[in-house]
Design an enzyme around this catalytic site. Structure first.
Site, PDB file in Angstrom:
ATOM      1  N   GLY A   8       0.871  -1.246  -0.040  1.00  0.00           N
ATOM      2  CA  GLY A   8       0.158  -0.157   0.032  1.00  0.00           C
ATOM      3  C   GLY A   8       0.962   1.278  -0.016  1.00  0.00           C
ATOM      4  O   GLY A   8       0.500   2.419   0.446  1.00  0.00           O
ATOM      5  N   GLN A  12      -1.883   7.190   1.483  1.00  0.00           N
ATOM      6  CA  GLN A  12      -1.461   8.593   2.369  1.00  0.00           C
ATOM      7  C   GLN A  12      -0.266   8.133   3.135  1.00  0.00           C
ATOM      8  O   GLN A  12       0.716   9.232   3.261  1.00  0.00           O
ATOM      9  CB  GLN A  12      -2.574   8.929   3.113  1.00  0.00           C
ATOM     10  CG  GLN A  12      -2.647  10.282   3.865  1.00  0.00           C
ATOM     11  CD  GLN A  12      -3.560  10.458   4.830  1.00  0.00           C
ATOM     12  OE1 GLN A  12      -4.353   9.633   5.280  1.00  0.00           O
ATOM     13  NE2 GLN A  12      -3.417  11.716   5.556  1.00  0.00           N
ATOM     14  N   ILE A  35      -1.038  -1.909  -5.571  1.00  0.00           N
ATOM     15  CA  ILE A  35      -1.816  -2.380  -6.945  1.00  0.00           C
ATOM     16  C   ILE A  35      -1.904  -1.052  -7.996  1.00  0.00           C
ATOM     17  O   ILE A  35      -2.454  -1.180  -8.817  1.00  0.00           O
ATOM     18  CB  ILE A  35      -3.156  -2.815  -6.495  1.00  0.00           C
ATOM     19  CG1 ILE A  35      -4.096  -1.797  -5.902  1.00  0.00           C
ATOM     20  CG2 ILE A  35      -2.983  -4.282  -6.097  1.00  0.00           C
ATOM     21  CD1 ILE A  35      -5.487  -2.241  -5.539  1.00  0.00           C
ATOM     22  N   TYR A 141     -14.509  -1.914   8.410  1.00  0.00           N
ATOM     23  CA  TYR A 141     -13.057  -1.487   8.330  1.00  0.00           C
ATOM     24  C   TYR A 141     -12.645  -1.928  10.074  1.00  0.00           C
ATOM     25  O   TYR A 141     -11.828  -2.441   9.954  1.00  0.00           O
ATOM     26  CB  TYR A 141     -12.925   0.056   8.189  1.00  0.00           C
ATOM     27  CG  TYR A 141     -11.651   0.483   8.448  1.00  0.00           C
ATOM     28  CD1 TYR A 141     -10.608   0.469   7.500  1.00  0.00           C
ATOM     29  CD2 TYR A 141     -11.648   1.701   9.076  1.00  0.00           C
ATOM     30  CE1 TYR A 141      -9.428   0.758   7.856  1.00  0.00           C
ATOM     31  CE2 TYR A 141     -10.600   2.043   9.434  1.00  0.00           C
ATOM     32  CZ  TYR A 141      -9.222   1.849   8.819  1.00  0.00           C
ATOM     33  OH  TYR A 141      -8.098   2.390   9.038  1.00  0.00           O
ATOM     34  N   LYS A 145     -10.183  -4.281  11.784  1.00  0.00           N
ATOM     35  CA  LYS A 145      -8.791  -3.835  12.408  1.00  0.00           C
ATOM     36  C   LYS A 145      -8.767  -4.613  13.593  1.00  0.00           C
ATOM     37  O   LYS A 145      -7.675  -5.011  14.256  1.00  0.00           O
ATOM     38  CB  LYS A 145      -9.016  -2.161  12.703  1.00  0.00           C
ATOM     39  CG  LYS A 145      -8.890  -1.630  11.379  1.00  0.00           C
ATOM     40  CD  LYS A 145      -7.252  -1.355  10.935  1.00  0.00           C
ATOM     41  CE  LYS A 145      -7.061  -1.184   9.620  1.00  0.00           C
ATOM     42  NZ  LYS A 145      -5.693  -1.413   9.195  1.00  0.00           N
TER      43      LYS A 145
HETATM   44  P1  NAD Z   1      -4.658   4.810   1.724  1.00  0.00           P
HETATM   45  O1  NAD Z   1      -6.069   4.280   1.526  1.00  0.00           O
HETATM   46  O2  NAD Z   1      -4.236   6.230   1.564  1.00  0.00           O
HETATM   47  O3  NAD Z   1      -3.868   3.815   1.032  1.00  0.00           O
HETATM   48  C1  NAD Z   1      -4.017   2.454   0.808  1.00  0.00           C
HETATM   49  C2  NAD Z   1      -3.260   1.638  -0.522  1.00  0.00           C
HETATM   50  O4  NAD Z   1      -3.460   0.590  -0.488  1.00  0.00           O
HETATM   51  C3  NAD Z   1      -3.475   2.513  -1.446  1.00  0.00           C
HETATM   52  O5  NAD Z   1      -2.577   3.047  -2.412  1.00  0.00           O
HETATM   53  C4  NAD Z   1      -4.203   1.374  -2.325  1.00  0.00           C
HETATM   54  O6  NAD Z   1      -3.899   1.246  -3.616  1.00  0.00           O
HETATM   55  C5  NAD Z   1      -3.458   0.187  -1.590  1.00  0.00           C
HETATM   56  N1  NAD Z   1      -4.320  -1.380  -1.739  1.00  0.00           N
HETATM   57  C6  NAD Z   1      -5.574  -1.211  -1.954  1.00  0.00           C
HETATM   58  N2  NAD Z   1      -5.891  -2.596  -1.981  1.00  0.00           N
HETATM   59  C7  NAD Z   1      -4.726  -3.302  -2.114  1.00  0.00           C
HETATM   60  C8  NAD Z   1      -4.013  -4.518  -2.358  1.00  0.00           C
HETATM   61  N3  NAD Z   1      -4.996  -5.521  -2.670  1.00  0.00           N
HETATM   62  N4  NAD Z   1      -2.993  -4.972  -2.644  1.00  0.00           N
HETATM   63  C9  NAD Z   1      -2.006  -4.045  -2.521  1.00  0.00           C
HETATM   64  N5  NAD Z   1      -2.209  -2.473  -2.301  1.00  0.00           N
HETATM   65  C10 NAD Z   1      -3.666  -2.246  -2.074  1.00  0.00           C
HETATM   66  O7  NAD Z   1      -4.531   4.390   3.226  1.00  0.00           O
HETATM   67  P2  NAD Z   1      -3.621   5.149   4.263  1.00  0.00           P
HETATM   68  O8  NAD Z   1      -3.971   6.027   4.948  1.00  0.00           O
HETATM   69  O9  NAD Z   1      -2.146   5.146   3.589  1.00  0.00           O
HETATM   70  O10 NAD Z   1      -3.444   3.785   5.496  1.00  0.00           O
HETATM   71  C11 NAD Z   1      -2.524   2.967   5.474  1.00  0.00           C
HETATM   72  C12 NAD Z   1      -2.771   2.085   6.804  1.00  0.00           C
HETATM   73  O11 NAD Z   1      -2.919   2.866   7.875  1.00  0.00           O
HETATM   74  C13 NAD Z   1      -4.303   1.220   6.557  1.00  0.00           C
HETATM   75  O12 NAD Z   1      -4.183   0.034   7.103  1.00  0.00           O
HETATM   76  C14 NAD Z   1      -5.083   2.098   7.457  1.00  0.00           C
HETATM   77  O13 NAD Z   1      -6.068   1.368   7.932  1.00  0.00           O
HETATM   78  C15 NAD Z   1      -4.218   2.708   8.496  1.00  0.00           C
HETATM   79  N6  NAD Z   1      -4.608   3.911   9.267  1.00  0.00           N
HETATM   80  C16 NAD Z   1      -4.528   4.986   8.509  1.00  0.00           C
HETATM   81  C17 NAD Z   1      -5.144   6.132   8.949  1.00  0.00           C
HETATM   82  C18 NAD Z   1      -5.206   7.411   8.423  1.00  0.00           C
HETATM   83  O14 NAD Z   1      -5.864   8.499   8.741  1.00  0.00           O
HETATM   84  N7  NAD Z   1      -4.534   7.591   7.292  1.00  0.00           N
HETATM   85  C19 NAD Z   1      -5.608   6.084  10.222  1.00  0.00           C
HETATM   86  C20 NAD Z   1      -5.549   4.832  10.943  1.00  0.00           C
HETATM   87  C21 NAD Z   1      -5.190   3.819  10.502  1.00  0.00           C
HETATM   88  C1  AKB Z   2     -10.572   6.690   8.659  1.00  0.00           C
HETATM   89  O1  AKB Z   2     -11.133   7.754   8.945  1.00  0.00           O
HETATM   90  O2  AKB Z   2     -11.045   5.392   8.019  1.00  0.00           O
HETATM   91  C2  AKB Z   2      -8.989   6.446   8.916  1.00  0.00           C
HETATM   92  C3  AKB Z   2      -8.878   5.786  10.351  1.00  0.00           C
HETATM   93  C4  AKB Z   2      -8.982   6.712  11.561  1.00  0.00           C
HETATM   94  O3  AKB Z   2      -8.728   4.577  10.520  1.00  0.00           O
HETATM   95  N1  AKB Z   2      -8.551   7.558   8.868  1.00  0.00           N
END
Ligand code: NAD
Ligand code: AKB
Length: 320
Positions: A8, A12, A35, A141, A145
């Site tokens: 991934g 972000q 992907i 989601y 988690k």
């Molecule tokens: P994002 O949605 O920006 O990025 C996720 C990436 O995963 C995307 O680039 C997407 O193309 C890729 N993806 C989706 N399906 C896929 C697959 N089958 N194989 C490979 N890649 C795939 O998410 P993010 O914000 O970067 O979050 C990353 C992790 O952090 C996640 O586990 C999310 O739950 C966790 N998280 C994020 C936040 C937040 O605020 N950004 C908060 C809490 C937890």
């Molecule tokens: C969402 O809003 O889904 C994420 C998170 C807090 O896990 N930013």
């Protein structure tokens, strides 16, 4: 020389984790997988490979081929997108995590997997939310988690895989856009403030959620992975937090810099319900005690830095 793989990596967090890892670990190799293609060129020391994390055979092959020591497993579908496609969310978030854990077991790799405030639900004490407490989330989601936290605990206890993880709050950043979450308003508002001077907010004015600025989130992940194993009691799901925001509070902070900024509210009932089921503030005492966690950005520092960085990017034609 460290050999690190990120799933991934075009999202972000991954977009900023790639350069952060290369900066922290001199001479490291980072294999950035996703992907979808990354939106910009990768820094020296990083290479991109297309990898679907639900493809267990491909995960094992890539991890073995590159002799990967540490995996940052970021691939997932987030909360708001997840409610539009719950079955796919289960598949990507759970089968992906299982495939990565199996590949790590076969190859002796350590694994970082982020959990979220979404792992909690309406029956959880919301303010503060203890480290160990009730977890009955109401989104797909959130279900993935909690299950992911347990699966990572299981792989550590049963197979000795060095699994570690954080429960992130909503993350605010300026490089890559957020990927379909309930906390995305706290990023959109900065872009709208600079571009239009006004924002139409889909979250209620006084709905409070935990938040963190991306530099703190990246440092937290890397510090946890560097912590001595014998100091860790919780391993896979450390509560971490930096600040508590409502749209009203963030608007007031933005007006310190842009006095004419206007906000109007058109609440989206789906995302509002999700937000109301999440903690208002996490208790991050365990992270502070077990591996020395401390955030560096408060609300004022976040707003000042976000606005300055976004203005630079907009001037360079790279965002808005
Ligand atoms: P994002 O949605 O920006 O990025 C996720 C990436 O995963 C995307 O680039 C997407 O193309 C890729 N993806 C989706 N399906 C896929 C697959 N089958 N194989 C490979 N890649 C795939 O998410 P993010 O914000 O970067 O979050 C990353 C992790 O952090 C996640 O586990 C999310 O739950 C966790 N998280 C994020 C936040 C937040 O605020 N950004 C908060 C809490 C937890
Ligand atoms: C969402 O809003 O889904 C994420 C998170 C807090 O896990 N930013």
């Amino acid at each position: 020389m460290k050999r690190i793989l990120i799933t991934g990596a075009a999202g972000q967090i991954g977009t900023e984790l790639v350069p952060a890892l290369l900066e922290r670990y001199d001479g490291a190799t980072v294999v950035a997988t996703d992907i979808k293609e990354p939106t910009g060129p990768l820094p020296e020391g990083a290479r991109f490979e297309r990898l679907d994390c639900t493809d267990a055979v491909a995960c094992e092959r890539v991890i073995q081929t590159h002799g990967i020591e540490t995996i940052y497993h970021l691939a997932a579908i987030l909360s708001a997108s997840g409610e539009k496609a719950p079955q796919k969310t289960w598949h990507v978030n759970m089968d992906g995590t299982l495939a990565i854990l199996e590949a790590a077991r076969a190859n002796g790799s350590a694994v970082f997997t982020p959990s979220s405030i979404a792992a909690f639900g309406l029956s959880t004490p919301p303010d503060p939310t203890p480290q160990d407490t009730i977890q009955r989330p109401t989104t797909m989601y959130g279900v993935t988690k909690v299950a992911g936290e347990l699966l990572c605990d299981y792989y550590h206890a049963r197979f000795g895989v060095d699994t570690r993880g954080l429960r992130y709050p909503g993350l605010i950043s300026y490089v890559a856009p957020p990927g379909g979450g309930t906390t995305d308003w706290a990023v959109e508002i900065f872009h709208a403030a600079l571009r239009d001077g006004r924002y139409t907010c889909w979250l209620g004015a006084d709905t409070q959620l935990d938040m963190m600025y991306m530099p703190d989130a990246l440092r937290a992940a890397m510090e946890l992975m560097d912590a001595p194993a014998e100091d860790l009691v919780h391993r896979n799901a450390f509560n971490v937090t930096a600040m508590q925001l409502t749209p009203e509070r963030l608007t007031a902070a933005l007006r310190e810099h842009i006095p004419s900024f206007e906000i109007v509210y058109e609440v989206d009932p789906v995302r509002q319900r999700i937000a109301e089921s999440w903690p208002r503030r996490l208790d991050d005492t365990a992270a502070r005690e077990e591996w020395g966690w401390a955030p560096t950005y408060d609300l004022a520092a976040l707003v000042e830095d976000m606005l300055a960085r976004l203005e630079e990017r907009m001037a360079a034609g790279r965002g808005g």
